[in-house]
Design a protein around this motif. Structure first.
Motif, PDB file in Angstrom:
ATOM      1  N   SER A  44       0.826  -1.199   0.000  1.00 52.71           N
ATOM      2  CA  SER A  44       0.000   0.000   0.000  1.00 52.71           C
ATOM      3  C   SER A  44       0.867   1.260   0.000  1.00 52.71           C
ATOM      4  O   SER A  44       2.042   1.217   0.364  1.00 52.71           O
ATOM      5  N   ALA A  45       0.259   2.366  -0.428  1.00 55.61           N
ATOM      6  CA  ALA A  45       0.973   3.640  -0.505  1.00 55.61           C
ATOM      7  C   ALA A  45      -0.030   4.777  -0.368  1.00 55.61           C
ATOM      8  O   ALA A  45      -1.216   4.602  -0.639  1.00 55.61           O
ATOM      9  N   THR A  46       0.480   5.920   0.043  1.00 60.33           N
ATOM     10  CA  THR A  46      -0.377   7.103   0.096  1.00 60.33           C
ATOM     11  C   THR A  46      -0.453   7.715  -1.298  1.00 60.33           C
ATOM     12  O   THR A  46       0.363   7.413  -2.180  1.00 60.33           O
ATOM     13  N   VAL A  47      -1.420   8.602  -1.466  1.00 59.96           N
ATOM     14  CA  VAL A  47      -1.565   9.294  -2.748  1.00 59.96           C
ATOM     15  C   VAL A  47      -0.296  10.087  -3.046  1.00 59.96           C
ATOM     16  O   VAL A  47       0.203  10.088  -4.177  1.00 59.96           O
ATOM     17  N   THR A  48       0.265  10.724  -2.037  1.00 61.55           N
ATOM     18  CA  THR A  48       1.497  11.505  -2.215  1.00 61.55           C
ATOM     19  C   THR A  48       2.640  10.613  -2.678  1.00 61.55           C
ATOM     20  O   THR A  48       3.396  10.974  -3.584  1.00 61.55           O
ATOM     21  N   GLU A  49       2.782   9.446  -2.072  1.00 59.69           N
ATOM     22  CA  GLU A  49       3.847   8.505  -2.461  1.00 59.69           C
ATOM     23  C   GLU A  49       3.650   8.036  -3.906  1.00 59.69           C
ATOM     24  O   GLU A  49       4.626   7.849  -4.630  1.00 59.69           O
ATOM     25  N   LEU A  50       2.395   7.853  -4.312  1.00 61.72           N
ATOM     26  CA  LEU A  50       2.137   7.416  -5.686  1.00 61.72           C
ATOM     27  C   LEU A  50       2.433   8.519  -6.700  1.00 61.72           C
ATOM     28  O   LEU A  50       2.879   8.242  -7.812  1.00 61.72           O
ATOM     29  N   ALA A  51       2.208   9.763  -6.317  1.00 64.12           N
ATOM     30  CA  ALA A  51       2.405  10.883  -7.236  1.00 64.12           C
ATOM     31  C   ALA A  51       3.878  11.210  -7.459  1.00 64.12           C
ATOM     32  O   ALA A  51       4.262  11.657  -8.544  1.00 64.12           O
ATOM     33  N   GLU A  52       4.722  10.982  -6.454  1.00 66.86           N
ATOM     34  CA  GLU A  52       6.136  11.394  -6.497  1.00 66.86           C
ATOM     35  C   GLU A  52       6.891  10.944  -7.749  1.00 66.86           C
ATOM     36  O   GLU A  52       7.501  11.766  -8.420  1.00 66.86           O
ATOM     37  N   PRO A  53       6.890   9.652  -8.108  1.00 62.56           N
ATOM     38  CA  PRO A  53       7.724   9.233  -9.245  1.00 62.56           C
ATOM     39  C   PRO A  53       7.255   9.796 -10.591  1.00 62.56           C
ATOM     40  O   PRO A  53       8.024   9.827 -11.543  1.00 62.56           O
ATOM     41  N   PHE A  54       6.029  10.250 -10.659  1.00 63.51           N
ATOM     42  CA  PHE A  54       5.497  10.735 -11.936  1.00 63.51           C
ATOM     43  C   PHE A  54       5.655  12.237 -12.099  1.00 63.51           C
ATOM     44  O   PHE A  54       5.491  12.762 -13.193  1.00 63.51           O
ATOM     45  N   GLY A  55       5.953  12.931 -11.011  1.00 59.33           N
ATOM     46  CA  GLY A  55       6.080  14.380 -11.091  1.00 59.33           C
ATOM     47  C   GLY A  55       4.781  15.054 -11.495  1.00 59.33           C
ATOM     48  O   GLY A  55       4.796  16.038 -12.219  1.00 59.33           O
ATOM     49  N   GLU A  72     -12.465  -1.205  -9.845  1.00 61.93           N
ATOM     50  CA  GLU A  72     -12.252  -2.065  -8.684  1.00 61.93           C
ATOM     51  C   GLU A  72     -10.855  -2.673  -8.633  1.00 61.93           C
ATOM     52  O   GLU A  72     -10.638  -3.747  -8.085  1.00 61.93           O
ATOM     53  N   LEU A  73      -9.906  -1.963  -9.215  1.00 65.57           N
ATOM     54  CA  LEU A  73      -8.521  -2.418  -9.178  1.00 65.57           C
ATOM     55  C   LEU A  73      -7.774  -1.845  -7.984  1.00 65.57           C
ATOM     56  O   LEU A  73      -6.752  -2.390  -7.562  1.00 65.57           O
ATOM     57  N   VAL A  74      -8.269  -0.725  -7.450  1.00 64.04           N
ATOM     58  CA  VAL A  74      -7.634  -0.050  -6.320  1.00 64.04           C
ATOM     59  C   VAL A  74      -8.710   0.320  -5.306  1.00 64.04           C
ATOM     60  O   VAL A  74      -9.824   0.685  -5.679  1.00 64.04           O
ATOM     61  N   VAL A  75      -8.339   0.225  -4.039  1.00 59.38           N
ATOM     62  CA  VAL A  75      -9.199   0.661  -2.945  1.00 59.38           C
ATOM     63  C   VAL A  75      -8.441   1.745  -2.197  1.00 59.38           C
ATOM     64  O   VAL A  75      -7.251   1.589  -1.902  1.00 59.38           O
ATOM     65  N   THR A  76      -9.122   2.848  -1.928  1.00 58.78           N
ATOM     66  CA  THR A  76      -8.493   3.907  -1.134  1.00 58.78           C
ATOM     67  C   THR A  76      -9.256   4.063   0.166  1.00 58.78           C
ATOM     68  O   THR A  76     -10.455   3.797   0.249  1.00 58.78           O
ATOM     69  N   GLU A  77      -8.513   4.493   1.198  1.00 61.04           N
ATOM     70  CA  GLU A  77      -9.091   4.640   2.524  1.00 61.04           C
ATOM     71  C   GLU A  77      -8.448   5.843   3.201  1.00 61.04           C
ATOM     72  O   GLU A  77      -7.220   5.980   3.191  1.00 61.04           O
ATOM     73  N   LYS A  78      -9.258   6.707   3.751  1.00 63.21           N
ATOM     74  CA  LYS A  78      -8.741   7.873   4.459  1.00 63.21           C
ATOM     75  C   LYS A  78      -8.284   7.459   5.850  1.00 63.21           C
ATOM     76  O   LYS A  78      -9.042   6.846   6.606  1.00 63.21           O
ATOM     77  N   VAL A  79      -7.023   7.738   6.139  1.00 64.33           N
ATOM     78  CA  VAL A  79      -6.445   7.437   7.448  1.00 64.33           C
ATOM     79  C   VAL A  79      -5.829   8.732   7.958  1.00 64.33           C
ATOM     80  O   VAL A  79      -4.806   9.186   7.448  1.00 64.33           O
ATOM     81  N   GLY A  80      -6.482   9.329   8.945  1.00 61.69           N
ATOM     82  CA  GLY A  80      -6.008  10.625   9.446  1.00 61.69           C
ATOM     83  C   GLY A  80      -6.138  11.671   8.353  1.00 61.69           C
ATOM     84  O   GLY A  80      -7.199  11.849   7.767  1.00 61.69           O
ATOM     85  N   ARG A  81      -5.020  12.321   8.031  1.00 65.14           N
ATOM     86  CA  ARG A  81      -5.035  13.368   7.008  1.00 65.14           C
ATOM     87  C   ARG A  81      -4.606  12.864   5.639  1.00 65.14           C
ATOM     88  O   ARG A  81      -4.565  13.623   4.687  1.00 65.14           O
ATOM     89  N   SER A  82      -4.272  11.603   5.539  1.00 62.47           N
ATOM     90  CA  SER A  82      -3.812  11.080   4.249  1.00 62.47           C
ATOM     91  C   SER A  82      -4.747   9.989   3.743  1.00 62.47           C
ATOM     92  O   SER A  82      -5.537   9.425   4.487  1.00 62.47           O
ATOM     93  N   ARG A  83      -4.629   9.718   2.471  1.00 57.56           N
ATOM     94  CA  ARG A  83      -5.431   8.680   1.838  1.00 57.56           C
ATOM     95  C   ARG A  83      -4.486   7.558   1.427  1.00 57.56           C
ATOM     96  O   ARG A  83      -3.544   7.763   0.682  1.00 57.56           O
ATOM     97  N   HIS A  84      -4.768   6.348   1.931  1.00 55.92           N
ATOM     98  CA  HIS A  84      -3.949   5.176   1.638  1.00 55.92           C
ATOM     99  C   HIS A  84      -4.600   4.350   0.539  1.00 55.92           C
ATOM    100  O   HIS A  84      -5.820   4.179   0.513  1.00 55.92           O
ATOM    101  N   CYS A  85      -3.785   3.817  -0.344  1.00 56.36           N
ATOM    102  CA  CYS A  85      -4.272   3.045  -1.487  1.00 56.36           C
ATOM    103  C   CYS A  85      -3.678   1.646  -1.439  1.00 56.36           C
ATOM    104  O   CYS A  85      -2.535   1.452  -1.025  1.00 56.36           O
ATOM    105  N   ARG A  86      -4.473   0.691  -1.901  1.00 56.88           N
ATOM    106  CA  ARG A  86      -3.999  -0.689  -2.021  1.00 56.88           C
ATOM    107  C   ARG A  86      -4.715  -1.325  -3.200  1.00 56.88           C
ATOM    108  O   ARG A  86      -5.713  -0.800  -3.694  1.00 56.88           O
ATOM    109  N   LEU A  87      -4.195  -2.458  -3.626  1.00 59.98           N
ATOM    110  CA  LEU A  87      -4.841  -3.167  -4.721  1.00 59.98           C
ATOM    111  C   LEU A  87      -6.221  -3.621  -4.294  1.00 59.98           C
ATOM    112  O   LEU A  87      -6.427  -4.028  -3.152  1.00 59.98           O
ATOM    113  N   GLY A  88      -7.163  -3.587  -5.223  1.00 58.48           N
ATOM    114  CA  GLY A  88      -8.528  -4.003  -4.937  1.00 58.48           C
ATOM    115  C   GLY A  88      -8.700  -5.497  -5.096  1.00 58.48           C
ATOM    116  O   GLY A  88      -7.771  -6.229  -5.470  1.00 58.48           O
ATOM    117  N   ALA A  89      -9.896  -5.953  -4.828  1.00 60.97           N
ATOM    118  CA  ALA A  89     -10.209  -7.382  -4.912  1.00 60.97           C
ATOM    119  C   ALA A  89     -10.257  -7.865  -6.353  1.00 60.97           C
ATOM    120  O   ALA A  89     -10.033  -9.036  -6.629  1.00 60.97           O
TER     121      ALA A  89
END
Length: 125
Positions: A44-55, A72-89
């Motif tokens: 899993s990764a945050t939206v910020t972590e996913l955006a970094e390599p692409f600029g 349904e390839l990705v699931v995102t979940e708000k955790v605190g102030r960030s949004r975490h992403c993981r592969l979907g079912a």
């Protein structure tokens, strides 16, 4: 003979499956989205972590994530102030099933073509 209700149910199911495949292939059509899936395959990764390599901006990556979520390839979940992403079912099972069907169809056609050429090989003299 199928009743009208059964026929309508089958047609509705086919339309839904087609719409699912359309969303899935649309999501996979973009190289950035495929790269996001590859990255999430590592964990899993945050939206910020996913955006970094692409600029790209967070807004741009969020748009890509929305398309991936819709398929349904990705699931995102708000955790605190960030949004975490993981592969979907959805693990591409429907796409693999669709591709396998057409692969078998093509293989049968090629086998038939091979048999035709084998039979007609000695008749051209």
């Amino acid at each position: 003979m199928l009743t009208h209700t059964v026929q309508r149910a089958r047609l509705n199911r086919m339309v839904e499956q087609t719409a699912d495949l359309d969303r899935l292939f649309h999501a996979l059509a973009d190289p950035t989205r495929r790269a996001v899936l590859e990255r999430l395959g590592q964990g899993s990764a945050t939206v910020t972590e996913l955006a970094e390599p692409f600029g790209v901006s967070l807004t741009a990556i969020k748009k890509h994530l929305h398309v991936l979520e819709d398929a349904e390839l990705v699931v995102t979940e708000k955790v605190g102030r960030s949004r975490h992403c993981r592969l979907g079912a959805e693990r591409l099972d429907s796409a693999m099933s669709w591709i396998s069907f057409y692969q078998r169809l093509l293989e049968r056609r090629l086998d038939g073509l091979d048999a035709y050429f084998t039979l007609t090989k000695g008749t051209d003299r």
